[in-house]
Design a protein around this motif. Structure first.
Motif, mmCIF file in Angstrom:
data_model
loop_
_atom_site.group_PDB
_atom_site.id
_atom_site.type_symbol
_atom_site.label_atom_id
_atom_site.label_comp_id
_atom_site.label_asym_id
_atom_site.label_seq_id
_atom_site.Cartn_x
_atom_site.Cartn_y
_atom_site.Cartn_z
ATOM 1 N N PRO A 93 -4.756 -34.704 -19.082
ATOM 2 C CA PRO A 93 -4.754 -35.508 -18.051
ATOM 3 C C PRO A 93 -5.356 -34.867 -16.633
ATOM 4 N N ALA A 94 -5.912 -35.702 -15.875
ATOM 5 C CA ALA A 94 -6.236 -35.006 -14.512
ATOM 6 C C ALA A 94 -5.215 -34.386 -13.595
ATOM 7 N N GLY A 95 -5.371 -33.330 -13.328
ATOM 8 C CA GLY A 95 -4.151 -32.811 -12.755
ATOM 9 C C GLY A 95 -3.353 -31.857 -13.500
ATOM 10 N N THR A 96 -3.571 -31.743 -14.633
ATOM 11 C CA THR A 96 -2.826 -30.897 -15.739
ATOM 12 C C THR A 96 -3.672 -29.795 -16.065
ATOM 13 N N ARG A 97 -2.914 -28.394 -16.131
ATOM 14 C CA ARG A 97 -3.604 -27.236 -16.475
ATOM 15 C C ARG A 97 -3.122 -27.147 -17.812
ATOM 16 N N SER A 98 -4.286 -27.055 -18.702
ATOM 17 C CA SER A 98 -4.119 -26.755 -20.118
ATOM 18 C C SER A 98 -4.121 -25.207 -20.199
ATOM 19 N N ILE A 99 -3.208 -24.774 -21.171
ATOM 20 C CA ILE A 99 -3.067 -23.240 -21.565
ATOM 21 C C ILE A 99 -3.042 -23.274 -22.866
ATOM 22 N N ILE A 100 -3.868 -22.239 -23.439
ATOM 23 C CA ILE A 100 -4.148 -22.097 -25.009
ATOM 24 C C ILE A 100 -3.454 -20.678 -25.107
ATOM 25 N N LEU A 101 -2.545 -20.736 -26.066
ATOM 26 C CA LEU A 101 -1.639 -19.770 -26.553
ATOM 27 C C LEU A 101 -2.168 -19.354 -28.017
ATOM 28 N N HIS A 102 -1.813 -18.046 -28.372
ATOM 29 C CA HIS A 102 -2.099 -17.592 -29.794
ATOM 30 C C HIS A 102 -0.584 -17.265 -30.416
ATOM 31 N N GLY A 103 -0.962 -16.406 -31.296
ATOM 32 C CA GLY A 103 0.343 -16.075 -32.151
ATOM 33 C C GLY A 103 0.506 -15.757 -33.638
ATOM 34 N N PHE A 104 -0.531 -16.892 -34.220
ATOM 35 C CA PHE A 104 -0.421 -16.662 -35.714
ATOM 36 C C PHE A 104 -1.211 -15.361 -36.318
ATOM 37 N N GLY A 105 -1.926 -14.536 -35.488
ATOM 38 C CA GLY A 105 -2.784 -13.529 -35.982
ATOM 39 C C GLY A 105 -1.877 -12.307 -35.817
#
Length: 268
Positions: A93-105
């Motif tokens: 949504p507009a105004g939302t910060r999307s943050i990508i996380l890792h972990g499986f590697g």
């Protein structure tokens, strides 16, 4: 005056936020586990369809529900690197910060998730918490003392078995625990008709393990039916192992009960 106060309270209630504390959507259970470890689960206003928290559902990491996310309008959306960039852009949504996380590697990616989430939420002790987790999991895993036994780590989703190879968090964990993981695939090997190895029997002949660890997760349809007699089969609680998150500490405790203090392993 009183009317304005009431309107403000209603706005805070329906947006899930409050002054200075961002509202969060967690798009995967492993992210939720990490948020809980950091003690900020009270900020979560929505979770993926696979999460057990009784909160509005927002799809999965492959197919986030843009309409559900728009209704929640969170300040931050935490998701996985499994979410395609164009899909994430369309669903955020507009105004939302999307943050990508890792972990499986790797296990180090799990440590980094603690740092990244802490930075986004402006938690002052993020680096210390990441360092504490790193020391705790590594120290506990080293106490397992697997004795160099040759092992496979197996699980299955929707009836298709898969084995954890190099560049996976479980390869890291079991290696530090003193086992020799004999799967040489660069990540996860899926056993099916289209693969280079199609069946468990073929994989066993190729890798000759002494122990096969089977990660059981029946609630999500992820159990392996395994009847080999030539190797030791040890079933592990999937809830402790399928998430690349600090809940793995409970999995290491499970391994310690089986292999700690010089036991050398017991059949599960």
């Amino acid at each position: 005056m009183m009317k304005n106060v009431c309107l403000l309270l209603l706005a805070l209630l329906f947006t899930g936020g409050c002054a200075g504390k961002p509202s969060i959507v967690s798009q995967s259970p492993y992210i939720t586990h990490t948020l809980c470890y950091l003690g900020v689960d009270d900020l979560i206003v929505g979770v993926s369809r696979y999460d057990v928290l009784d909160l509005p559902k927002t799809g999965g990491i492959i197919d986030p529900d843009g309409e559900a996310l728009a209704r929640l309008s969170p300040d931050i959306l935490f998701t996985s690197d499994w979410t395609a960039p164009e899909v994430l852009e369309a669903a955020t949504p507009a105004g939302t910060r999307s943050i990508i996380l890792h972990g499986f590697g790797s296990m180090s990616e799990i440590e980094q998730n603690i740092r990244d989430i802490s930075r986004e939420l402006e938690l002052s002790d993020g680096e210390a918490r990441a360092a504490a987790f790193a020391a705790e999991w590594r120290g506990a895993a080293e106490s397992v003392k697997g004795g160099g036994k040759r092992v496979l780590i197996l699980s299955s989703c929707q009836g298709e078995p898969f084995s954890f190879g190099r560049n996976t968090y479980l390869y890291d964990l079991f290696t530090v625990a003193g086992f020799r993981v004999v799967e040489d695939h660069p990540s996860i090997r899926h056993l099916n008709e289209a693969g280079d190895i199609r069946t468990l029997d073929e994989l066993l002949r190729m890798t000759t393990p002494e122990i096969v660890f089977v990660i059981e997760d029946g609630e999500h349809g992820c159990a392996v039916n395994f009847s080999a007699k030539s190797v030791q089969v040890v079933q592990l609680n999937g809830e402790h192992f399928v998430y690349p998150a600090p809940v793995l500490l409970e999995g290491i405790d499970e391994l310690l009960r089986l292999y700690g203090k010089g036991k050398g392993g017991e059949e599960g």
